[in-house]
Design a protein around this motif. Structure first.
Motif, mmCIF file in Angstrom:
data_model
loop_
_atom_site.group_PDB
_atom_site.id
_atom_site.type_symbol
_atom_site.label_atom_id
_atom_site.label_comp_id
_atom_site.label_asym_id
_atom_site.label_seq_id
_atom_site.Cartn_x
_atom_site.Cartn_y
_atom_site.Cartn_z
ATOM 1 N N GLU A 85 -45.393 -11.964 -18.853
ATOM 2 C CA GLU A 85 -46.857 -11.743 -18.355
ATOM 3 C C GLU A 85 -47.200 -12.845 -17.597
ATOM 4 O O GLU A 85 -48.225 -12.683 -16.582
ATOM 5 N N LEU A 86 -46.952 -14.154 -17.781
ATOM 6 C CA LEU A 86 -47.495 -15.269 -17.245
ATOM 7 C C LEU A 86 -46.608 -15.742 -15.847
ATOM 8 O O LEU A 86 -46.859 -16.301 -14.792
ATOM 9 N N ARG A 87 -45.227 -15.114 -16.048
ATOM 10 C CA ARG A 87 -44.337 -15.486 -14.977
ATOM 11 C C ARG A 87 -44.791 -15.326 -13.478
ATOM 12 O O ARG A 87 -44.769 -16.306 -12.554
ATOM 13 N N PRO A 88 -45.273 -14.155 -13.052
ATOM 14 C CA PRO A 88 -45.613 -14.027 -11.966
ATOM 15 C C PRO A 88 -46.847 -14.690 -11.441
ATOM 16 O O PRO A 88 -46.962 -14.997 -10.139
ATOM 17 N N LYS A 89 -47.552 -15.247 -12.308
ATOM 18 C CA LYS A 89 -48.782 -16.049 -11.997
ATOM 19 C C LYS A 89 -48.470 -17.567 -11.933
ATOM 20 O O LYS A 89 -49.262 -18.399 -11.472
ATOM 21 N N MET A 90 -47.321 -17.959 -12.203
ATOM 22 C CA MET A 90 -46.954 -19.343 -11.705
ATOM 23 C C MET A 90 -46.418 -19.713 -10.278
ATOM 24 O O MET A 90 -46.254 -20.727 -10.018
ATOM 25 N N ASP A 91 -46.394 -18.749 -9.438
ATOM 26 C CA ASP A 91 -46.292 -18.962 -8.185
ATOM 27 C C ASP A 91 -44.998 -19.618 -8.167
ATOM 28 O O ASP A 91 -43.946 -19.498 -8.771
ATOM 29 N N GLN A 92 -45.272 -20.926 -7.352
ATOM 30 C CA GLN A 92 -43.791 -21.813 -7.171
ATOM 31 C C GLN A 92 -43.986 -23.066 -7.738
ATOM 32 O O GLN A 92 -43.304 -24.120 -7.226
ATOM 33 N N TRP A 93 -44.880 -22.990 -8.850
ATOM 34 C CA TRP A 93 -45.099 -24.579 -9.489
ATOM 35 C C TRP A 93 -43.742 -24.462 -10.497
ATOM 36 O O TRP A 93 -43.494 -23.693 -11.329
#
Ligand code: B12
Ligand code: SF4
Ligand code: SF4
Length: 375
Positions: free
Chosen positions: A228-236
């Motif tokens: 659930e956190l992966r999409p929030k990591m953008d391209q960091w």
């Protein structure tokens, strides 16, 4: 030299010559906010960083004299690194990691400062130095030495320099002139960092839950990143600068101090081509990040992050490199590549995922592939 004031000034001056833009002195008294640290640990906000919660770690943080019993003063230093203002697309590495590993650079500088001090006082000086390397509350010491205040994003902010600086501390068995602690709090009613944090890691002012923080997820977290956190990591792909980038104190003041060569941006770190990064071999990775903080993640952790970033980018042209990554020898890379293919979607991606499922033996990776096929 024997005069305390003179020695303190000479040492601070030498520190400035070495590239430290901030220098202050505090006494080795127990910290004011140890209870905050203990509550933070008790709530599990340190995530899997078990080293922060051991009895020894708690004991040592409770009193600087547990580290050096003969300690009489602590010199706290700040070394600026580039202000990463840009928030463009493409793989992003936090600006503290754009060049050399600060642990190596600052350790060497502190060693030289001790030598300088010993020359000044004409005797060996008992000492310990730290920069992110020991069981101490560095921001607490920095506030007490007058360097700045704890921002609501939890970083230590200096009213003239913002927060894009490393902290380092020298514990010394010598009396230095202490500086007055930083008393004020200049965040006011601002909440920009809390509003901008993509994962809600800043749960309240001054309270960070590392379980959710992109910096933790990309640098410290081993194995799988929660889906659930992966999409929030953008391209960091290493660290995260958002809660500092949006801070008005950085927008106004950061980046104005002179930055030593070791921390100047390197093109390999500021222009990350995710398509290329996902193909890095062990040797390429080692060569590229030889003296950089990025080596901490090892190749597997870094490529895992790159796979997530490619999934978030969502470009069809990544299908080829992600399909190749389904064969990687690192299970986390295979699993996150499968997730990324699921995010990109389409017939070809499904076909490749089906093929991989036929061959994959690792149960965790199989679960990732199955879940990607159902997205
Ligand atoms: C663990 C750790 C992390 C964890 C947890 C971060 C966190 N906020 O706790 C993770 C991996 C997420 C992380 C991320 C980053 N980190 Co880090 N990290 C550390 C480390 C090793 C320990 C921090 C710690 O003890 N945290 C637990 C909390 C409870 O302690 P604290 O943050 O020091 O908070 C104290 C005060 O804020 C005070 N306090 C708390 N609430 C309140 C409220 C009020 C009103 C008051 C007055 C006081 C107060 O009490 C606490 C105890 O003294 C330190 C080095 C060190 N040994 O100190 C580096 C350190 C804090 N990190 C650093 C950096 C650069 C980063 C990143 C910017 C890297 C990046 N770009 O990705 C991010 C920033 C994220 C953020 N917003 O904090 C620098 C910070 C420099 C600065 N100017 O502040 C440090 C000091 C390393 C160094 N030597 O330069 N980090
Ligand atoms: S470093 Fe990024 S994820 Fe962590 S608290 Fe700051 S904005 Fe949020
Ligand atoms: S963004 Fe605003 S609230 Fe957050 S640390 Fe900076 S001044 Fe404080």
């Amino acid at each position: 030299m024997t005069d305390t004031k003179q020695i303190t000034e000479a040492l601070k001056e030498e520190a400035r010559r070495a590239g430290f833009s901030l220098a202050g002195v505090t006494l080795p008294d127990p910290p004011d906010h140890l209870d905050f640290y203990q509550d933070w640990i008790a709530a599990g906000y340190h995530a899997d960083m078990g080293w922060m919660a051991t009895e020894r770690a708690l004991d040592r943080r409770s009193d600087p004299k547990r580290i050096l019993p003969e300690c009489q003063s602590i010199l706290v230093l700040g070394m600026p690194y580039p202000f990463s203002a840009e928030r463009r697309g493409g793989g992003k590495i936090s600006s503290y990691a754009w060049n050399k590993d600060y642990h190596d650079v600052l350790n060497q500088k502190m060693k030289e400062l001790v030598r300088f001090l010993e020359d000044q006082v004409g005797r060996p000086v008992s000492n310990r130095w730290y920069t992110d390397t020991g069981p101490i509350l560095e921001r607490e010491l920095a506030r007490r030495a007058g360097l700045g205040w704890f921002g609501k994003n939890t970083t230590l902010i200096n009213p003239h320099q913002g927060s894009f600086f490393f902290l380092a501390e020298l514990f010394l068995d010598i009396a230095l002139e202490p500086d007055p602690p930083f008393q004020n709090q200049h965040c006011g009613s601002c909440t920009r960092c809390l509003d901008a944090c993509p994962t809600g890691s800043l749960k309240a002012p001054y309270l960070l839950d590392a379980n959710l923080c992109i910096s933790y997820l990309t640098i410290e977290k081993k194995g799988n990143i929660p889906k659930e956190l992966r999409p929030k990591m953008d391209q960091w792909v290493f660290g995260c600068d958002i809660c500092q980038q949006v801070c008005p104190w950085n927008q106004r003041f950061a980046g104005k101090e002179e930055i030593i060569d070791a921390f100047q941006p390197r093109p390999e770190s500021t222009r990350i081509d995710l398509q290329e990064e996902i193909t890095l071999s062990e040797e390429d990775f080692r060569e590229k990040f030889r003296n950089s903080p990025v080596k901490r993640t090892k190749r597997g952790g870094y490529l895992r992050n790159v796979a997530v970033a490619l999934g978030n980018q969502g470009l069809k042209r990544s299908l080829k490199s992600l399909t190749a990554a389904l064969q990687d020898r690192d299970a986390a890379v295979r699993g996150h590549a499968a997730w990324a293919l699921g995010e990109i979607g389409g017939e070809l991606a499904r076909e490749k995922l089906q093929e991989a499922l036929g061959e994959e033996e690792d149960q965790r990776v199989r679960r990732e592939i199955k879940s990607a096929l159902h997205t």
